[in-house]
Design a protein around this motif. Structure first.
Motif, mmCIF file in Angstrom:
data_model
loop_
_atom_site.group_PDB
_atom_site.id
_atom_site.type_symbol
_atom_site.label_atom_id
_atom_site.label_comp_id
_atom_site.label_asym_id
_atom_site.label_seq_id
_atom_site.Cartn_x
_atom_site.Cartn_y
_atom_site.Cartn_z
ATOM 1 N N GLN B 218 20.956 29.246 51.405
ATOM 2 C CA GLN B 218 21.345 30.026 52.592
ATOM 3 C C GLN B 218 22.851 30.006 52.785
ATOM 4 N N THR B 219 23.445 28.832 52.606
ATOM 5 C CA THR B 219 24.893 28.714 52.765
ATOM 6 C C THR B 219 25.608 29.575 51.738
ATOM 7 N N ALA B 220 25.060 29.627 50.523
ATOM 8 C CA ALA B 220 25.708 30.395 49.459
ATOM 9 C C ALA B 220 25.595 31.894 49.712
ATOM 10 N N MET B 221 24.415 32.355 50.124
ATOM 11 C CA MET B 221 24.219 33.798 50.248
ATOM 12 C C MET B 221 24.711 34.348 51.580
ATOM 13 N N ILE B 246 18.175 28.764 63.109
ATOM 14 C CA ILE B 246 17.515 29.663 62.157
ATOM 15 C C ILE B 246 17.622 29.100 60.742
ATOM 16 N N VAL B 247 18.772 28.561 60.396
ATOM 17 C CA VAL B 247 18.922 27.946 59.065
ATOM 18 C C VAL B 247 17.927 26.796 58.928
ATOM 19 N N ALA B 248 17.847 25.962 59.963
ATOM 20 C CA ALA B 248 16.906 24.832 59.917
ATOM 21 C C ALA B 248 15.467 25.339 59.814
ATOM 22 N N ALA B 249 15.157 26.397 60.555
ATOM 23 C CA ALA B 249 13.794 26.934 60.541
ATOM 24 C C ALA B 249 13.440 27.464 59.164
ATOM 25 N N VAL B 250 14.332 28.224 58.545
ATOM 26 C CA VAL B 250 14.027 28.792 57.226
ATOM 27 C C VAL B 250 13.876 27.676 56.193
ATOM 28 N N CYS B 251 14.683 26.630 56.309
ATOM 29 C CA CYS B 251 14.541 25.483 55.387
ATOM 30 C C CYS B 251 13.170 24.838 55.569
ATOM 31 N N ASP B 252 12.779 24.601 56.814
ATOM 32 C CA ASP B 252 11.479 23.971 57.067
ATOM 33 C C ASP B 252 10.347 24.887 56.614
ATOM 34 N N LEU B 253 10.481 26.187 56.896
ATOM 35 C CA LEU B 253 9.440 27.132 56.478
ATOM 36 C C LEU B 253 9.286 27.129 54.966
ATOM 37 N N THR B 254 10.393 27.036 54.256
ATOM 38 C CA THR B 254 10.330 27.012 52.794
ATOM 39 C C THR B 254 9.526 25.808 52.325
ATOM 40 N N SER B 255 9.862 24.632 52.883
ATOM 41 C CA SER B 255 9.133 23.416 52.478
ATOM 42 C C SER B 255 7.648 23.543 52.774
ATOM 43 N N LEU B 256 7.327 23.986 53.979
ATOM 44 C CA LEU B 256 5.920 24.027 54.394
ATOM 45 C C LEU B 256 5.159 25.107 53.649
ATOM 46 N N LEU B 257 5.776 26.263 53.439
ATOM 47 C CA LEU B 257 5.057 27.344 52.759
ATOM 48 C C LEU B 257 4.825 27.021 51.288
ATOM 49 N N PHE B 258 5.675 26.181 50.716
ATOM 50 C CA PHE B 258 5.436 25.750 49.336
ATOM 51 C C PHE B 258 4.142 24.963 49.228
ATOM 52 N N HIS B 259 3.745 24.283 50.294
ATOM 53 C CA HIS B 259 2.478 23.544 50.249
ATOM 54 C C HIS B 259 1.319 24.487 49.916
ATOM 55 N N ARG B 407 13.698 37.413 53.041
ATOM 56 C CA ARG B 407 14.324 38.744 53.059
ATOM 57 C C ARG B 407 14.935 39.035 54.419
ATOM 58 N N ALA B 408 14.406 38.404 55.455
ATOM 59 C CA ALA B 408 14.956 38.614 56.802
ATOM 60 C C ALA B 408 16.415 38.164 56.870
ATOM 61 N N LEU B 409 16.785 37.190 56.051
ATOM 62 C CA LEU B 409 18.180 36.742 56.079
ATOM 63 C C LEU B 409 19.135 37.866 55.685
#
Lengths: 497, 563
Positions: B218-221, B246-259, B407-409
């Protein structure tokens, strides 16, 4: 010879002028019975205020904080504190009706130990001392404060152990302010010694207050027309203790493993010695990010730039310490005693260094404070206080996190704001973190006359301290009351109606 | 009648080895030397199998906790050091390096990497490399492009250096291109499967690695969302509070959705929740009627699909994961959330609320069919075909939600933004990709955000069409798009259309390098889109979205950005 005589004569003239000014200001306190004087001493990045009014028993003085800190850049202490304290002791004739110590940061209390000799003469001549609830002698609270101080010392040691850069400078600035330990700087004194003097050696036991408490004003101040309310800090909850536990846990183990003092004592050896290797075990491409770059040429990957890599990793870790230090700073700031004085119908707000959590507790009607509420959610009481201020001592030297935006919006008009600060001590304009924060000063300037302690040049003897470059050069007059600018202090004088 | 019979030579004995190197079979000659090697080009494999912990070492070597990830293949030097991800195991506390793993070693490669081990740092290196690489790949698939590190002057390929044991510190974080993981001893308050005094490695907490990789990407893009003073740590001016959330949320969503992409774990959870996969606790495996558990199988377990960083959370004294996917909807919760993580958690809960609502809606008919056929779901009796169907369904929904959030980012405004802007970006991004929303996911998201008090201050109504960002009316512009998609041309285009784009202030415009995304829509339609951000102050700017022809489609500003 003639030149030397002329110089000495000029110096004598200056001293006489300064003494005359002092006598004049003392006179104004005695003879004008219906006026209040708020004096802001110019000591750099710190608070040192003297509020004076007359009563039938003579002038009554309230001392609110006495401290200074060098800060991140080392420019916060302009070496005028001792002179200012001497001036104050002469002004008050070693007699104070009330000392208020808002919280235990160096920039609010170091003066008491740095000028110990002067303050010891006040023994038995102080009617009352008010401190925040967080300075009580209850074991749990004392343990909390001791742990905070140990944490500050540990963080400071860790910062000193690494390379000096912008992050470690800020870390040192914050931890020196929190612990009061600054062996490199001028003056001496420690926070601990200051507290010990205030609690034990002035002949009066401090009273400790939190929001909602009814303070006991000395009779002299009541006769002078004062009343007071305590608006902060919020009462202590177990959440405060849990926050500290989290902080200690997160930082303490790092400090212990790196050899700095901390509360944990166990060494951690993550892997056996068979896994330990040197940088030669890695290919040169592992160090490619630290290879010197020449424009137009690919990086030279023949060497292993292990030292640069090690430095990069070590410089990454102090950021975690900086975050911890900021949290520690916030915890201490939010312990600030916030006092609302009323003098003959005029409201004077002294906010210490209170940050959001402290402010919002009394400003809003919500059960729990919010971070970014709209102005409509201000409580009736908060709105009433802010809209009728005659004087505001700006919180935390003008930093952005100490005067909520909604509070500025609710403030009335035509009052005076005093901000005791020194530019270029913390933060920078480039990353919108400068203290004092320029947009905040502008917002307050629309409602009040903002007086910064560093906006005027100061003079002590031969030494001249220039005015701040970011301060406005427009010299307005207050709509109510008058302003008197002296060599190293500014007086705001209010008349009773 | 007799004729002359043709005689046929019959081999009556074994062929004899004659002189030279040929066996004489009579008319046929067979070579005895092996043939020379064929000169065929060697094609490398597409993927490299590597073993990792699916959740963390706390769950041990249970079948659902050991997973083999298929990681994009690339030649690796010991470290492992690849083209974009390098793992350098330097410990700043002990001031030493640890032995690097060579994943190209044939003995290691044929085993699918080293076996999981807490005591071998080489497995830790393998794990962080595999998870970071896998996460990066998955996000690039969602975004339709290779991630680049963007600054105002250039966009360079993203290169990451990971330090799995950087020092004794109870956290992991990202600084510039470095991903730093610490290790620490669990304190006396350690709970669950973590023993007090045990060394906890944050690099072995799968969710932590995914979280930090997502943070770095996220920081890079979107460096504009980071704002000033980000390098010195978060916890700053409230202007950036929702950006951080929002950055924290997308990071957490990534971890959880990978499950939900891990089939074995999803199937196990389906079995242990009778298909109700959003239950917070799993049923026990044994049939014991005792109240006090005596063996591991009798311990009630947290639902691993919903808990993030469970090992870490237990190590620091929480009796649960660091954060959870679900929380009760409370419209006033946002008022009390003062920090980015609390606010981000509310966004996460809203997204999962929508995910599980759609899951329930899309699987209710399967349960009805099963019950109509005489089936009964009792405890762990979900039939395998039904479990497989449910698993496929939740994986499909999770994939769509994952793609939508990332993609929302690209559709978030530039500079300082609000939580409501993220909702609008999700709706727009999903609309642009999917068109019709037959599942009702966008509506479910809208309702879930509404229930939690997350509103948009820039949308007139709380309906999908009002929440979608408005498409630019090209008739109001001097031209439909810039001369080309260079930073200078985009700057000139924006300045010449300043009035039409909402009245931009007269200030120096800063334009980020333009990014191109290429996706294939569900109807197999190729989609090419270009994105960039334009700033005129640190906190004020707009995101520009151009279609495949280079024509401006969206100019997205946050509240107060324009006059």
């Amino acid at each position: 010879m003639a030149k030397a005589r002329a110089k000495a004569k000029s110096k004598r003239k200056e001293n006489v002028k300064s003494t005359k000014q002092t006598r004049a200001s003392r006179k104004s306190g005695k003879e004008t019975g219906n006026s209040l004087r708020i004096r802001m001493y110019r000591i750099g990045f710190g608070d040192f205020f003297l509020v004076s009014a007359s009563s039938k028993d003579g002038p009554q003085h309230i001392l609110i904080d006495c401290g200074v800190t060098r800060g991140k850049t080392g420019k916060g202490d302009i070496a005028t504190l001792k002179t200012a304290v001497r001036h104050m002791t002469e002004e008050t004739d070693h007699r104070l009706a009330l000392i208020i110590v808002t919280h235990r940061h160096q920039d609010h209390i170091i003066g008491f130990s740095r000028c110990e000799d002067g303050f010891e003469k006040f023994q038995g001549r102080v009617d009352a001392i008010w401190m925040s609830y967080w300075e009580t002698e209850y074991p749990q609270v004392q343990k909390f404060q001791d742990e905070l101080e140990n944490l500050a010392l540990g963080l400071r040691a860790a910062a000193l152990a690494g390379d000096r850069d912008a992050v470690s400078d800020e870390l040192l600035g914050i931890t020196e302010n929190a612990s009061g330990v600054s062996p490199e700087g001028p003056g001496g004194g420690t926070n601990r010694r200051s507290l010990e003097l205030l609690k034990n050696r002035l002949g009066v036991k401090p009273q400790y207050y939190a929001a909602g408490d009814t303070p006991a004003l000395p009779k002299g101040l009541v006769d002078a027309g004062f009343s007071a309310r305590i608006l902060g800090p919020p009462p202590a909850t177990e959440f405060d203790f849990l926050k500290l536990m989290d902080l200690t846990q997160g930082v303490g183990q790092y400090l212990d493993a790196s050899g700095s003092p901390s509360t944990t004592k166990t060494a951690i050896l993550p892997f056996g010695p068979e896994f330990i290797v040197g940088p030669d075990a890695y290919p040169t491409t592992a160090f490619r990010e630290w290879a010197p770059r020449v424009p137009g040429k690919p990086p030279d990957l023949k060497e292993r730039y292990a030292q640069a890599l090690e430095k990069a990793v070590k410089s990454s870790t102090p950021n975690a310490l900086l975050m911890a230090a900021r949290k520690l700073d916030g915890i201490l700031n939010n312990q600030s005693l916030v006092v609302l004085f009323t003098w003959r119908g005029k409201q004077l707000l002294f906010a210490g260094d209170a940050q959001a959590g402290n402010w919002l507790y009394w400003l809003y009607d919500l059960e729990k404070p919010t971070k970014k509420p709209s102005e409509e959610q201000l409580g009736e009481e908060g709105r009433a206080i802010l809209s009728s201020l005659a004087f505001y001592k700006m919180g935390h030297h003008g930093s952005t996190n100490a005067t909520p935006i909604a509070a500025v919006g609710a403030m009335g008009q035509d009052f005076v704001t005093m901000c005791s600060t020194q530019e270029d001590t913390f933060g920078t304009v480039d990353n919108d973190s400068e203290v004092p924060r320029i947009p905040l000063m502008r917002a307050l300037a629309k409602k009040s006359l903002v007086i910064r302690s560093d906006q005027y040049p100061a003079r002590i003897g031969d030494k001249e301290i220039p005015a701040a470059t970011t301060a406005s050069t427009t010299r307005e007059k207050p709509k109510v009351g008058k302003l008197e600018v002296h060599d190293f202090y500014v007086d705001y004088i209010l008349e009773a109606e | 009648m007799t004729g002359k019979r043709q005689s046929r030579r019959v081999e009556t004995s074994a062929p004899t080895v004659g002189e030279g190197d040929a066996i004489n079979f009579g008319t046929k000659v067979w070579p005895t030397k092996p043939p020379p090697p064929l000169k065929r080009p060697r094609h490398p494999p597409s993927f490299r199998p590597l073993q990792v912990y699916a959740f963390g070492p706390g769950l041990g070597r249970t079948p659902i906790n050991i997973r083999t990830l298929l990681v994009r293949y690339e030649p690796l030097a010991p470290g492992p050091i690849g083209e974009r991800i390098a793992v350098v195991d330097y410990d700043s506390t002990r001031n030493c390096f640890y032995d690097p793993v060579d994943l190209d070693d044939p003995l290691i490669a044929m085993n699918g990497g080293l076996d999981p081990s807490e005591s071998d740092p080489r497995f830790h290196q393998q794990m962080v490399y595999a998870i970071a690489n896998n996460t990066l790949h998955r996000i690039e698939v969602a975004l339709g492009r290779t991630i680049r590190r963007r600054t105002l002057t250039e966009a360079k390929p993203l290169r990451v250096v990971i330090f799995p044991h950087a020092g004794v510190i109870a956290q992991s974080y990202v600084k510039e291109n470095r991903m730093v993981f610490g290790y620490f001893q669990a304190g006396d308050a350690a709970a669950g499967r973590t023993v007090p005094g045990q060394t906890v490695f944050t690099c072995l907490v799968t969710d932590a690695v995914i979280n930090q990789t997502a943070n770095m990407i996220q920081t890079a893009m979107r460096p504009d969302l980071d704002g000033p003073d980000a390098a010195a740590g978060r916890g700053r001016d409230t202007t950036w509070l929702d950006n951080d959330a929002i950055v924290a949320a997308v990071c957490d969503l990534t971890s959880l959705l990978f499950h939900f992409g891990y089939r074995e774990a999803v199937l196990d959870t389906i079995q242990r929740t009778a298909g109700v996969i959003y239950r917070s606790q799993l049923d026990v495996d044994s049939d014991s009627t005792r109240q006090a558990p005596r063996i591991i199988a009798e311990l009630a377990a947290e639902n691993p699909l919903l808990a993030m960083g469970q090992d870490f959370g237990e190590a620091v004294g929480q009796r649960a994961g660091l954060r959870s996917a679900l929380a009760s909807p409370d419209p006033r919760a946002l008022e009390h959330a003062n920090d980015p993580w609390s606010r981000g958690a509310i966004v996460v809960a809203a997204v999962f609320d929508a995910l599980f609502s759609i899951y329930q809606r899309r699987t209710v008919d399967l349960f009805r069919i099963f019950r109509a056929g005489g089936g009964r779901l009792q405890g762990n009796d979900v039939p395998e075909p039904l479990a497989n169907r449910l698993c496929a369904e939740v994986e499909r929904i999770a994939t769509r939600v994952f793609n939508m959030c990332w993609r929302a980012l690209d559709y978030c405004p530039a500079g300082a933004i609000e939580l409501g802007d993220f909702l609008r970006a999700c709706i727009t991004a999903d609309f642009e990709y999917s068109g019709d929303d037959l599942w009702g996911l966008r509506d479910a998201m809208t309702q879930a955000f509404r229930l939690r008090g997350i509103k948009s201050s820039t949308a007139s109504f709380f309906t999908e069409d009002a929440l979608r960002w408005g498409v630019i009316d090209s008739s109001t512009l001097n031209s439909r798009g810039p001369a080309d998609l260079s930073q200078d041309a985009v700057r000139a285009f924006v300045m010449s259309n300043a009035k039409s784009l909402g009245g931009l202030p007269k200030a120096q415009l800063k334009v980020y390098p333009i990014e191109q995304a290429q996706l294939t829509a569900p109807d197999d339609r190729p989609q090419t889109t270009y994105f960039t951000q334009v700033l005129w102050k640190a906190a004020r700017g707009m995101t520009l979205v151009f279609d495949g022809h280079g024509f401006l489609k969206y100019a997205i500003c946050s509240k107060g950005a324009t006059r």
